[in-house]
Write a protein that holds these residues in place. Structure first.
Motif, mmCIF file in Angstrom:
data_model
loop_
_atom_site.group_PDB
_atom_site.id
_atom_site.type_symbol
_atom_site.label_atom_id
_atom_site.label_comp_id
_atom_site.label_asym_id
_atom_site.label_seq_id
_atom_site.Cartn_x
_atom_site.Cartn_y
_atom_site.Cartn_z
ATOM 1 N N GLU A 11 -64.150 61.569 6.336
ATOM 2 C CA GLU A 11 -63.415 60.975 5.222
ATOM 3 C C GLU A 11 -61.937 61.335 5.213
ATOM 4 O O GLU A 11 -61.105 60.499 4.917
ATOM 5 N N THR A 12 -61.611 62.573 5.487
ATOM 6 C CA THR A 12 -60.226 63.028 5.359
ATOM 7 C C THR A 12 -59.587 63.228 6.723
ATOM 8 O O THR A 12 -60.274 63.294 7.746
ATOM 9 N N ALA A 13 -58.283 63.349 6.725
ATOM 10 C CA ALA A 13 -57.565 63.643 7.972
ATOM 11 C C ALA A 13 -58.097 64.937 8.574
ATOM 12 O O ALA A 13 -58.315 65.026 9.786
ATOM 13 N N GLU A 14 -58.335 65.921 7.722
ATOM 14 C CA GLU A 14 -58.869 67.191 8.202
ATOM 15 C C GLU A 14 -60.245 67.019 8.838
ATOM 16 O O GLU A 14 -60.539 67.652 9.859
ATOM 17 N N ASP A 15 -61.083 66.152 8.252
ATOM 18 C CA ASP A 15 -62.404 65.884 8.833
ATOM 19 C C ASP A 15 -62.260 65.359 10.262
ATOM 20 O O ASP A 15 -62.954 65.804 11.172
ATOM 21 N N PHE A 16 -61.373 64.406 10.442
ATOM 22 C CA PHE A 16 -61.158 63.836 11.770
ATOM 23 C C PHE A 16 -60.611 64.886 12.734
ATOM 24 O O PHE A 16 -61.085 65.003 13.871
ATOM 25 N N LEU A 17 -59.619 65.631 12.298
ATOM 26 C CA LEU A 17 -59.009 66.646 13.169
ATOM 27 C C LEU A 17 -60.024 67.710 13.567
ATOM 28 O O LEU A 17 -60.074 68.126 14.733
ATOM 29 N N ARG A 18 -60.846 68.141 12.628
ATOM 30 C CA ARG A 18 -61.875 69.137 12.951
ATOM 31 C C ARG A 18 -62.944 68.559 13.880
ATOM 32 O O ARG A 18 -63.347 69.206 14.841
ATOM 33 N N TYR A 19 -63.392 67.352 13.584
ATOM 34 C CA TYR A 19 -64.430 66.726 14.391
ATOM 35 C C TYR A 19 -63.983 66.596 15.850
ATOM 36 O O TYR A 19 -64.755 66.858 16.775
ATOM 37 N N PHE A 20 -62.739 66.186 16.048
ATOM 38 C CA PHE A 20 -62.224 65.993 17.406
ATOM 39 C C PHE A 20 -61.565 67.258 17.959
ATOM 40 O O PHE A 20 -60.920 67.215 18.998
ATOM 41 N N THR A 21 -61.718 68.358 17.252
ATOM 42 C CA THR A 21 -61.194 69.675 17.650
ATOM 43 C C THR A 21 -59.710 69.630 18.024
ATOM 44 O O THR A 21 -59.297 70.143 19.060
ATOM 45 N N VAL A 22 -58.940 68.989 17.165
ATOM 46 C CA VAL A 22 -57.489 68.952 17.325
ATOM 47 C C VAL A 22 -56.919 70.058 16.439
ATOM 48 O O VAL A 22 -57.118 70.048 15.221
ATOM 49 N N ALA A 23 -56.254 71.022 17.059
ATOM 50 C CA ALA A 23 -55.628 72.104 16.290
ATOM 51 C C ALA A 23 -54.535 71.499 15.417
ATOM 52 O O ALA A 23 -53.793 70.617 15.848
ATOM 53 N N PHE A 24 -54.456 71.981 14.174
ATOM 54 C CA PHE A 24 -53.455 71.411 13.274
ATOM 55 C C PHE A 24 -52.929 72.453 12.303
ATOM 56 O O PHE A 24 -53.590 73.443 12.004
ATOM 57 N N ASP A 25 -51.732 72.190 11.831
ATOM 58 C CA ASP A 25 -51.089 72.989 10.800
ATOM 59 C C ASP A 25 -51.326 72.261 9.475
ATOM 60 O O ASP A 25 -50.936 71.089 9.335
ATOM 61 N N GLN A 26 -51.948 72.916 8.533
ATOM 62 C CA GLN A 26 -52.281 72.288 7.263
ATOM 63 C C GLN A 26 -51.045 71.740 6.555
ATOM 64 O O GLN A 26 -51.104 70.696 5.911
ATOM 65 N N ARG A 27 -49.906 72.409 6.716
ATOM 66 C CA ARG A 27 -48.669 71.926 6.067
ATOM 67 C C ARG A 27 -48.263 70.561 6.600
ATOM 68 O O ARG A 27 -47.814 69.707 5.837
ATOM 69 N N VAL A 28 -48.423 70.343 7.877
ATOM 70 C CA VAL A 28 -48.090 69.042 8.477
ATOM 71 C C VAL A 28 -49.043 67.972 7.939
ATOM 72 O O VAL A 28 -48.615 66.878 7.567
ATOM 73 N N VAL A 29 -50.309 68.303 7.859
ATOM 74 C CA VAL A 29 -51.305 67.355 7.362
ATOM 75 C C VAL A 29 -51.069 67.062 5.880
ATOM 76 O O VAL A 29 -51.161 65.906 5.456
ATOM 77 N N ASN A 30 -50.743 68.072 5.098
ATOM 78 C CA ASN A 30 -50.510 67.863 3.660
ATOM 79 C C ASN A 30 -49.424 66.825 3.406
ATOM 80 O O ASN A 30 -49.528 66.030 2.473
ATOM 81 N N VAL A 31 -48.401 66.831 4.219
ATOM 82 C CA VAL A 31 -47.270 65.923 4.029
ATOM 83 C C VAL A 31 -47.516 64.562 4.672
ATOM 84 O O VAL A 31 -47.002 63.549 4.196
ATOM 85 N N ASN A 32 -48.303 64.518 5.746
ATOM 86 C CA ASN A 32 -48.394 63.302 6.566
ATOM 87 C C ASN A 32 -49.797 62.745 6.756
ATOM 88 O O ASN A 32 -50.004 61.920 7.647
ATOM 89 N N ARG A 33 -50.752 63.144 5.957
ATOM 90 C CA ARG A 33 -52.144 62.773 6.215
ATOM 91 C C ARG A 33 -52.355 61.263 6.383
ATOM 92 O O ARG A 33 -53.008 60.828 7.323
ATOM 93 N N LEU A 34 -51.824 60.474 5.491
ATOM 94 C CA LEU A 34 -52.024 59.021 5.593
ATOM 95 C C LEU A 34 -51.295 58.447 6.807
ATOM 96 O O LEU A 34 -51.793 57.534 7.466
ATOM 97 N N HIS A 35 -50.138 59.004 7.100
ATOM 98 C CA HIS A 35 -49.364 58.535 8.250
ATOM 99 C C HIS A 35 -50.093 58.851 9.559
ATOM 100 O O HIS A 35 -50.117 58.036 10.482
ATOM 101 N N ILE A 36 -50.675 60.030 9.629
ATOM 102 C CA ILE A 36 -51.424 60.426 10.823
ATOM 103 C C ILE A 36 -52.609 59.486 11.028
ATOM 104 O O ILE A 36 -52.824 58.978 12.136
ATOM 105 N N LEU A 37 -53.362 59.233 9.966
ATOM 106 C CA LEU A 37 -54.523 58.353 10.091
ATOM 107 C C LEU A 37 -54.113 56.920 10.425
ATOM 108 O O LEU A 37 -54.782 56.248 11.220
ATOM 109 N N GLN A 38 -53.023 56.450 9.842
ATOM 110 C CA GLN A 38 -52.559 55.095 10.155
ATOM 111 C C GLN A 38 -52.116 54.999 11.609
ATOM 112 O O GLN A 38 -52.441 54.045 12.312
#
Length: 109
Positions: A11-38
């Motif tokens: 459901e969330t950007a974090e769900d996708f990043l975790r599922y695909f084991t992509v290391a991420f910085d939560q601060r980047v995701v907090n600001v850009n989650r919709l942009h990343i998914l788009q």
């Protein structure tokens, strides 16, 4: 469960990043989650080689596209990347408003 079934659960950007084991910085995701998914969606839509791949091959391609989408916003910003229509329109408006410096200074006498 199949790969498609797994995706349906995300459901969330974090769900996708975790599922695909992509290391991420939560601060980047907090600001850009919709942009990343788009951007991820855009990369998938442009990938003409997904058909015919098995679940493992498809998952590898998805992971590569998600990692690329995430990285786009680590090194840049949503406005610079022009992910959504509103950003593209704003960039066009800014270009239309460009005034050369020479026109402001006037002609030399």
């Amino acid at each position: 469960m199949s790969f498609t079934d797994d995706l349906d659960e995300l459901e969330t950007a974090e769900d996708f990043l975790r599922y695909f084991t992509v290391a991420f910085d939560q601060r980047v995701v907090n600001v850009n989650r919709l942009h990343i998914l788009q951007r991820f969606h855009d990369y998938l839509a442009a990938d003409t080689g997904l058909e015919g791949l098995d679940d493992e091959g498809t998952a590898a391609r998805y992971r590569a596209h998600l990692e690329r989408a995430y990285h786009d916003f680590v090194v840049s910003s949503a406005i610079a990347e022009k992910t959504f229509k509103v950003h593209k329109e704003e960039a066009r408006k800014m270009a239309d408003r460009f005034v050369p410096l020479d026109s402001l200074l006037g002609s030399p006498v």
